[in-house]
Design a protein around this motif. Sequence first.
Motif, PDB file in Angstrom:
ATOM      1  N   SER A   1       0.838  -1.049  -0.008  1.00 16.28           N
ATOM      2  CA  SER A   1      -0.023   0.013  -0.074  1.00 16.28           C
ATOM      3  C   SER A   1       0.849   1.319   0.090  1.00 16.28           C
ATOM      4  O   SER A   1       1.839   1.198   0.322  1.00 16.28           O
ATOM      5  CB  SER A   1      -1.117   0.098   1.245  1.00 16.28           C
ATOM      6  N   GLY A   2       0.204   2.385  -0.280  1.00 13.26           N
ATOM      7  CA  GLY A   2       1.054   3.558  -0.627  1.00 13.26           C
ATOM      8  C   GLY A   2       1.441   4.368   0.579  1.00 13.26           C
ATOM      9  O   GLY A   2       1.082   3.839   1.779  1.00 13.26           O
TER      10      GLY A   2
ATOM     11  N   TYR B   1       8.433   7.470  -9.958  1.00 16.83           N
ATOM     12  CA  TYR B   1       7.621   6.385 -10.270  1.00 16.83           C
ATOM     13  C   TYR B   1       8.447   5.129 -10.366  1.00 16.83           C
ATOM     14  O   TYR B   1       9.621   5.222  -9.932  1.00 16.83           O
ATOM     15  CB  TYR B   1       7.123   6.330 -11.984  1.00 16.83           C
TER      16      TYR B   1
ATOM     17  N   GLU C   1       3.415   2.863 -11.192  1.00 16.89           N
ATOM     18  CA  GLU C   1       2.570   3.606 -10.370  1.00 16.89           C
ATOM     19  C   GLU C   1       3.632   4.814  -9.774  1.00 16.89           C
ATOM     20  O   GLU C   1       4.657   4.702  -9.702  1.00 16.89           O
ATOM     21  CB  GLU C   1       2.319   2.693  -9.133  1.00 16.89           C
TER      22      GLU C   1
ATOM     23  N   ARG D   1      -2.746   9.244   0.189  1.00 18.50           N
ATOM     24  CA  ARG D   1      -1.689   8.416   0.122  1.00 18.50           C
ATOM     25  C   ARG D   1      -1.232   8.184  -1.339  1.00 18.50           C
ATOM     26  O   ARG D   1      -2.083   8.372  -2.248  1.00 18.50           O
ATOM     27  CB  ARG D   1      -1.805   7.103   0.526  1.00 18.50           C
ATOM     28  N   THR D   2      -0.129   7.741  -1.686  1.00 19.22           N
ATOM     29  CA  THR D   2       0.190   7.514  -3.099  1.00 19.22           C
ATOM     30  C   THR D   2      -0.411   6.012  -3.323  1.00 19.22           C
ATOM     31  O   THR D   2      -0.890   5.321  -2.612  1.00 19.22           O
ATOM     32  CB  THR D   2       1.799   7.007  -3.090  1.00 19.22           C
ATOM     33  N   PRO D   3      -0.536   5.555  -4.676  1.00 21.66           N
ATOM     34  CA  PRO D   3      -1.171   4.397  -5.356  1.00 21.66           C
ATOM     35  C   PRO D   3      -0.340   3.152  -4.284  1.00 21.66           C
ATOM     36  O   PRO D   3       0.756   3.356  -4.027  1.00 21.66           O
ATOM     37  CB  PRO D   3      -1.150   4.628  -6.407  1.00 21.66           C
ATOM     38  N   TRP D   4      -1.133   2.066  -4.278  1.00 22.49           N
ATOM     39  CA  TRP D   4      -0.569   0.606  -4.128  1.00 22.49           C
ATOM     40  C   TRP D   4       0.510   0.417  -5.180  1.00 22.49           C
ATOM     41  O   TRP D   4       0.240   0.909  -6.284  1.00 22.49           O
ATOM     42  CB  TRP D   4      -1.557  -0.423  -4.100  1.00 22.49           C
TER      43      TRP D   4
END
Length: 1001
Positions: free
Chosen positions: A876-877, A987, A959, A924-927
């Motif tokens: 998770s992020g 990224y 991501e 949050r940032t993406p998974w």
Amino acid sequence: MKNSNIKRSFNRSLAAIAVGACLAASPMTFADNVSGSIYGKAIQGKSVTIQNPATGFKRVVVVGEDGRFNFSKLPTGKYTVDNGVDTRNILVAIGKGSNVDFTEVSEIISIVGNSLVSIDTTSVESTSVFTAEQIDLLPVARDLTSVALLAPGATAGDSGLGNGNTASFGGSSIAENGYFINGFDVTNIRNFTSFADLPYDAVSQQQVRTGGYGAEYGRSLGGVVSLVTKRGSNEWKFGGSIESTPASFREDGKDVTSRDPDLEYSNRYSSFRSANEFDSLSYNAYASGAIVEDKLFFFGLFEGQDDESNTFGKQTSETMKDDSPMYLLKLDWNISDDHLLEMTYIDNEETQEFTSYSNPEGMYYTGTHGEAADPYEITKGGDVTIVNYTGFLTDDFSVSVLWGNMTNELETRNPDIGPGAECELVFDRRETPSSSQSIGCWGIAQGQSTVPEAGIASDTDERDSLRLGAEWILGEHTLRVGYDQEKFTSTKRGTTFTGGEYWRWHVAQDVDGAGGQSVNGAFVTAGEEYIRHRESNTGSASYEVENTAFYIEDTWQVTDEWMVYLGLRSEGFENRNGDGDSFVKSDSELAPRLGFSWDMDGDGNKKLFGTAGRYFMPIAANTNIRAAGTEWSYEEYFYVDSADENPITAAPDKVGDAIGTRNSNGDDKAPDSRTVAATNLKPMHQDEFILGYQQQVDDWILGAKAIYREVKDGMDDYCSHQPFIDYATDNGYNDFDYKSMAGCMMMNPGNDFSIALDLNNDGNYDVESVPEEYFGLEKYKRTYKALEFTFEKPFADGWFLQGSYTLAKSEGNSEGYVNSTLEQEDAGLTQDIDNALFQHGAYGALPNDRRHTFKAFGAYQVNDEISVSANFSLQSGRPRNCVGFIPLDELRDELGVDAGGLANYGASSFYCGGVLGNRGDQGRTPWVKNVDLGLTYKPEYVDGLTVKVNVRNAFNFQEVTEYNETGDVGSASSRLPNPNYTTPVNYQAPRRITLTARYSF
């Protein structure tokens, strides 16, 4: 070559993987970070013999009255264990114990097959071990951090810190780990974010301790990573490998388009990566064997490389070439079966050649190189020397001595001053308020905003270390005592801005329809030009850190089912300034360690275990340099008298009236050592509690563990003075001059601050205890709570699988020794408590908070020649923030003398756009998901050849791993909204394919 030979070769590799998987959840308290042990049961009075067939090393013990035997401090490798009737084959792994029970009737055990599936009921530590054979087969990068990230509870550090090659363990920051090579601590304690490099093909085993480690280990709140290098044997062996990741086998990076609607094409991208190219090639050759059979052994490995990168920006580009070699030499001398001596030497100096280019005027983002400047070189690294002695004085008593030396040169430029370094550094933000493009004669080949002091040697670090240990087996007790001392010396070369000055052109904006903006406390009408001027300097000096420790521990086998571990470590820390005066000294910080292991059914199939311990972190040498060294700077603002610029430098020919007052910070004199740190300073320390359970189910070992970590006293520097002025005034000291104090002082936030003050301004310093309420600081808070589930199936029926799932929560008001949000690597000197305003909104989910992490890796043997492997992760992020400038205009009156210093800070508080937010309140940032795939081929017709293809990030997941979290641009004195706030910054690394060929004979 016969099929049987192929099969034996695969079995050896996969058997080693089976052992590695089995050992990953079965740590052993009888072993250290350079050796392993063999222990077990046999008939009382009988002799048990262990021997390493490869080296001839042999030991014999007589089984004690309790029916137990133990061989400790064994060099890693494969051993036979013989009781005169039965023989077992055992792999001794770093920091691990292998159990052999001769009291039960069983088949002969080899290192292949299901018989290795077992739970070590004498263990309390949380440890994973990875062998060279396992690492060779898995599709992971061949470096310490990539392998360490396979361990449960390990997460990748921020991509902008530590060159992106560091890990966080158990919620700690990336600067709170320990790194060892052959028992020698190679952590660089200048800032704790780096460690000595080595050619990774020389590694035999890698151990990752993620918690519950014994009293022998300290100076770490996160993880301890230990490497054991390969060694020679009686059989001479030769070989080599070549590994290539061509640029053509890499996917392109992603560009990020600027969100500023007023920008022309020349400022289109906030990040331009799509044209970048990276070619990587490494090769090595090794030789090993016996100089004197059964006595003196040699291993040597040479590693070369041919790396090239081409990176492109708006108007400039750069080529980097690196063909620096590394090598490692290892000698092992079995003086006798009772006395062993080994020596390791590593040369890891590296020189990179850089060439900078400039595009033709008016050409932007070309993706090709323009006009070249003169090349320059960057040299870094040094060497490592390690000497180990182990003596088995009796069957029950052994001693060990380790001496090590490490030298490291920090990135040194040659020539150290590039073209244009005589020019002032000038930026123009009149058209683009967020521009970072310099103008004028400042040379692109200079590549840095500061130049070093002439006639002073480059920055270097050197560590000298001595470790002494003894172990005594007394019935059911294994007693261990030890002492270690290390001296770390860091030199710092002074710097100043190129040309001595820094200028930045601006034009006032219409903020919120007010018709202008605030600049340094004054209102400037929209459209009017102004300029920011800065000077910043640091002094040269040499600084020392000395750390000592004594430990004692007892591993007590209370009954056949119960084992209790008791340990106590006493830490000593001392940091000295450039004159050799001590400004921090702590002699006896006590760190108790407790643990237990319960063999629940008495058959080794179920184990309940737990640990409790306190761990201390030393003070980084960077603290000596920054807090006890000389640093001074100032900032001032002016109206523009005319629009004329110097045609060469682009700096203003003259300036107009001043806007506001000059903001100063520090001076050119080193602070009095008595004023640098609190006399009641406690080193940063953490308490840890672990409760775990393991159970064997058929061929599988399943585990579950609960972890709780809490920092009890954090430590950082405090850089404000108004509270001391208020204290002096309240107590009738009207002559107090705060300039008699250091610019920043080490303290434990939330505690009373005892420090030497010259309250009467007469040159006499007395220690005063200033109550904590004067500072408005909360206590340092950081907690880590986790549930960790592990599963492993050692190799059987042609495959193995291992993995973990971690549910974790890390929160507090400070990350630790670094600040990932600001990408600040000043270990122990982050801005977190420089002023109470930086704590406003600071409590929340920390940068290393990853609520869910799933890992799985394994291999499958297709046939005698081919195997496939995979490494999968899903995470998770991380929390996102909005950081900005402290709103000085609204707070100047209450800040008093501190307002000037705070004006020099960047956009780094949780005040964003002048409004207070909270840590982690922006989502949050993406998974992030990743799949690495590997294919290994050992052709039948070429004995000793292995060909491998690794595809990392096979599905090219891209991501976002980091967003722009800076909500403001400009300065604290002239704040503007950042149009690129929330744009992506980094990224996932794109897909790349690595080809490897190995040959041995």
